[in-house]
Design an enzyme around this catalytic site. Structure first.
Site, mmCIF file in Angstrom:
data_model
loop_
_atom_site.group_PDB
_atom_site.id
_atom_site.type_symbol
_atom_site.label_atom_id
_atom_site.label_comp_id
_atom_site.label_asym_id
_atom_site.label_seq_id
_atom_site.Cartn_x
_atom_site.Cartn_y
_atom_site.Cartn_z
ATOM 1 N N TRP A 26 10.785 -18.578 14.848
ATOM 2 C CA TRP A 26 10.976 -17.523 15.841
ATOM 3 C C TRP A 26 10.640 -16.174 15.233
ATOM 4 O O TRP A 26 10.896 -15.939 14.058
ATOM 5 C CB TRP A 26 12.423 -17.504 16.333
ATOM 6 C CG TRP A 26 12.715 -18.599 17.308
ATOM 7 C CD1 TRP A 26 12.994 -19.902 17.023
ATOM 8 C CD2 TRP A 26 12.746 -18.477 18.729
ATOM 9 N NE1 TRP A 26 13.201 -20.596 18.176
ATOM 10 C CE2 TRP A 26 13.051 -19.745 19.244
ATOM 11 C CE3 TRP A 26 12.542 -17.419 19.598
ATOM 12 C CZ2 TRP A 26 13.164 -19.991 20.608
ATOM 13 C CZ3 TRP A 26 12.663 -17.663 20.960
ATOM 14 C CH2 TRP A 26 12.967 -18.927 21.455
ATOM 15 N N SER A 57 16.629 -21.021 13.388
ATOM 16 C CA SER A 57 17.714 -20.839 12.426
ATOM 17 C C SER A 57 18.771 -21.937 12.511
ATOM 18 O O SER A 57 19.413 -22.269 11.511
ATOM 19 C CB SER A 57 18.364 -19.473 12.638
ATOM 20 O OG SER A 57 17.446 -18.450 12.318
ATOM 21 N N GLY A 85 21.472 -11.508 26.091
ATOM 22 C CA GLY A 85 22.506 -11.274 27.087
ATOM 23 C C GLY A 85 23.462 -12.431 27.286
ATOM 24 O O GLY A 85 24.301 -12.381 28.189
ATOM 25 N N THR A 86 23.362 -13.477 26.444
ATOM 26 C CA THR A 86 24.240 -14.634 26.579
ATOM 27 C C THR A 86 24.940 -14.898 25.251
ATOM 28 O O THR A 86 24.547 -14.337 24.221
ATOM 29 C CB THR A 86 23.438 -15.900 26.969
ATOM 30 O OG1 THR A 86 22.618 -16.287 25.864
ATOM 31 C CG2 THR A 86 22.583 -15.649 28.204
ATOM 32 N N HIS A 88 24.573 -17.253 23.322
ATOM 33 C CA HIS A 88 23.699 -18.049 22.444
ATOM 34 C C HIS A 88 23.603 -17.442 21.043
ATOM 35 O O HIS A 88 23.639 -18.158 20.040
ATOM 36 C CB HIS A 88 22.300 -18.163 23.081
ATOM 37 C CG HIS A 88 21.347 -18.990 22.310
ATOM 38 N ND1 HIS A 88 21.427 -20.364 22.263
ATOM 39 C CD2 HIS A 88 20.278 -18.644 21.554
ATOM 40 C CE1 HIS A 88 20.454 -20.834 21.507
ATOM 41 N NE2 HIS A 88 19.736 -19.797 21.057
ATOM 42 N N ARG A 127 13.772 -4.537 8.068
ATOM 43 C CA ARG A 127 14.338 -5.319 6.965
ATOM 44 C C ARG A 127 13.392 -6.394 6.437
ATOM 45 O O ARG A 127 13.738 -7.123 5.515
ATOM 46 C CB ARG A 127 15.632 -5.984 7.445
ATOM 47 C CG ARG A 127 16.745 -4.997 7.676
ATOM 48 C CD ARG A 127 17.882 -5.612 8.486
ATOM 49 N NE ARG A 127 19.013 -4.703 8.622
ATOM 50 C CZ ARG A 127 19.067 -3.687 9.468
ATOM 51 N NH1 ARG A 127 18.043 -3.431 10.263
ATOM 52 N NH2 ARG A 127 20.122 -2.906 9.530
#
Length: 157
Positions: A26, A57, A85-86, A88, A127
């Site tokens: 991702w 991950s 927004g969840t 998850h 990062r």
């Protein structure tokens, strides 16, 4: 960003260490930057390593366990989880963190933790060790893994 107070990286001889870098797929620009940082420090310290990719991950812990079962002295786990927004985000972040901790403790070997948990993509770009980034979390995770593997080698005689 925590950047201030970070320890120096590099400057150790990791010859003879077998390291596996495991990275999710991702957010590939950020993840590829993390991998590049890990490669830089592993090359500079002389460790033997390979890079493998997993879907995300959530899959890092089981792949880390397989790496240790295959003889790795250390694992560098790299991933990117961006808040949405969840719930998850919380589930995946917790599963990756708890799973990697369990794998490290069960194996008695280090896992360099380079899983970025972010509020937005810009935090990851800052990062990822890319041009213009403020930090290089891939390098830091790899450095932590090899330094810990060397300490464990010394402690175990």
């Amino acid at each position: 960003m925590a950047g201030s107070g970070a320890p120096e990286t590099g400057g150790v001889d990791a010859s003879g260490l077998n390291v596996v870098v495991i990275a999710g797929t991702w957010h590939d620009v950020i993840t590829d930057g993390l991998i590049a940082g890990a490669r830089r420090i592993l090359d500079a310290t002389g460790a033997t390593y390979r890079v493998v990719r997993v879907p995300g991950s959530f899959e890092l812990p089981v792949a880390a366990r397989a790496a240790f079962d295959g003889g790795a002295d250390a694992v560098v786990a790299l991933g990117v989880i961006i808040r949405g927004g969840t719930p998850h985000f919380e589930f995946v972040s917790s599963a990756a963190t708890d799973g990697l901790t369990r794998v490290a403790l069960d194996a008695g070997k280090p896992v360099g933790f380079g899983v970025l948990t972010l509020d937005d993509e810009q935090q990851g770009l800052d990062r990822a060790g890319l041009e213009g980034s403020k930090e290089d979390k891939g390098e830091e995770a790899a450095d932590a893994a090899i330094r810990t593997a060397l300490v464990l080698r010394e402690l175990r005689g």
